[in-house]
Design a protein around this motif. Structure first.
Motif, PDB file in Angstrom:
ATOM      1  N   LEU A 115      -0.770   4.603 -47.988  1.00  0.00           N
ATOM      2  CA  LEU A 115      -0.904   4.605 -46.525  1.00  0.00           C
ATOM      3  C   LEU A 115      -1.444   3.271 -46.024  1.00  0.00           C
ATOM      4  CD1 LEU A 115      -2.404   7.996 -45.263  1.00  0.00           C
ATOM      5  CD2 LEU A 115      -0.257   6.944 -44.575  1.00  0.00           C
TER       6      LEU A 115
ATOM      7  N   GLU B 299       1.199   0.715 -45.835  1.00  0.00           N
ATOM      8  CA  GLU B 299       1.982   0.907 -44.605  1.00  0.00           C
ATOM      9  C   GLU B 299       1.255   0.284 -43.414  1.00  0.00           C
ATOM     10  OE1 GLU B 299       3.433   4.836 -43.676  1.00  0.00           O
ATOM     11  OE2 GLU B 299       3.643   5.364 -45.793  1.00  0.00           O
TER      12      GLU B 299
ATOM     13  N   SER C 260       2.451  -2.739 -40.935  1.00  0.00           N
ATOM     14  CA  SER C 260       2.691  -2.388 -39.528  1.00  0.00           C
ATOM     15  C   SER C 260       2.257  -3.477 -38.564  1.00  0.00           C
ATOM     16  CB  SER C 260       1.984  -1.077 -39.169  1.00  0.00           C
ATOM     17  OG  SER C 260       0.579  -1.258 -39.124  1.00  0.00           O
TER      18      SER C 260
ATOM     19  N   LEU D  23      -0.227   3.661 -36.128  1.00  0.00           N
ATOM     20  CA  LEU D  23       0.534   4.047 -37.317  1.00  0.00           C
ATOM     21  C   LEU D  23       0.553   5.561 -37.475  1.00  0.00           C
ATOM     22  CD1 LEU D  23       1.978   3.460 -40.031  1.00  0.00           C
ATOM     23  CD2 LEU D  23      -0.284   3.353 -41.084  1.00  0.00           C
TER      24      LEU D  23
ATOM     25  N   ARG E 178       3.638   8.190 -37.469  1.00  0.00           N
ATOM     26  CA  ARG E 178       3.905   9.068 -38.610  1.00  0.00           C
ATOM     27  C   ARG E 178       3.899  10.535 -38.198  1.00  0.00           C
ATOM     28  NH1 ARG E 178       2.853   9.768 -43.314  1.00  0.00           N
ATOM     29  NH2 ARG E 178       3.850   8.391 -44.822  1.00  0.00           N
TER      30      ARG E 178
ATOM     31  N   HIS F 164       8.448  12.776 -43.044  1.00  0.00           N
ATOM     32  CA  HIS F 164       8.362  12.013 -44.289  1.00  0.00           C
ATOM     33  C   HIS F 164       8.416  13.016 -45.436  1.00  0.00           C
ATOM     34  CE1 HIS F 164       7.050   8.120 -42.450  1.00  0.00           C
ATOM     35  NE2 HIS F 164       6.668   8.947 -41.497  1.00  0.00           N
TER      36      HIS F 164
ATOM     37  N   CYS G 128       4.906   7.908 -52.515  1.00  0.00           N
ATOM     38  CA  CYS G 128       5.339   8.496 -51.242  1.00  0.00           C
ATOM     39  C   CYS G 128       4.215   9.346 -50.656  1.00  0.00           C
ATOM     40  CB  CYS G 128       6.585   9.357 -51.457  1.00  0.00           C
ATOM     41  SG  CYS G 128       7.201  10.155 -49.956  1.00  0.00           S
TER      42      CYS G 128
END
Length: 207
Positions: A145, A148, A152, A168, A172, A177, A186
């Motif tokens: 995370l 990410e 971003s 973010l 999400r 996801h 993931c």
């Protein structure tokens, strides 16, 4: 009649003038309520420091198992909140402690969303210290995370960092996801609150 009409015209003109003035005025850069909450949570976790966060995390984890029946399923939010408040009773800065406790409680309730049953069973069978193994596994998911978050956009200052986390997690929260079972790279769909708690704990320096 003319006086009334004249007054009505003045009122309409004044209203239009006010709207035009508002449209022409520069937008205020006020933080969003969500971003303000994120900033407060980040400050709380950082303020406690790694040792303080570790002690608080252990206290709430123990209470979750002994009082909130965490071993039987996801512990109730009300029980975890009460456990956090009890753990912070003697804290020098009780408000800061309780803000950090809320982050811990949210992460405890979000564990099942981040770690699937197969991974959990593997940790139970293959680890002498299940809590330590679970913490390490969660940190790996939090790190994904956080990656990410870095991708971003910039978040150099504390305010920008909080807004970046907020934005973010809002994005999400609106998207799906899906992850294959056992895919450690993931992170599945998460509600805003759980996404924020995970990032605040990781970025803020929680154990």
């Amino acid at each position: 009649m003319r006086t009334s009409l004249f007054r009505s015209t003045l009122s309409i003109s004044a209203a239009l003038a006010a709207l035009i003035a508002l449209a022409a005025a520069p937008a205020r850069a006020e933080p969003l309520p969500h971003a303000a909450y994120v900033a407060r949570a980040l400050a709380a976790v950082r303020g406690l420091g790694p040792a303080g966060c570790e002690a608080l995390d252990r206290a709430i984890y123990a209470a979750a198992r002994s009082q909130c029946r965490a071993d039987a399923g996801t512990p109730a939010a009300t029980c975890l909140i009460a456990a956090g408040r009890a753990a912070c009773t003697a804290a020098a800065d009780r408000a800061r402690c309780e803000a950090a406790a809320d982050v811990i409680a949210t992460n405890l309730r979000g564990q099942t969303a981040l770690i699937d049953d197969a991974t959990r069973m593997r940790l139970v069978r293959g680890s002498a210290d299940y809590r330590a193994a679970l913490t390490a596994e969660l940190r790996r998911r939090y790190a994904v995370l956080a990656a990410e978050l870095v991708l971003s956009g910039p978040g150099a200052t504390p305010g920008a960092e909080a807004r970046a986390i907020d934005e973010l997690c809002l994005r999400r929260d609106r998207a799906v996801h899906a992850c294959e079972a056992g895919d450690k790279a993931c992170v599945p769909s998460l509600p805003w609150s759980r996404c924020v708690a995970a990032l605040v704990w990781f970025v803020g320096g929680g154990p």
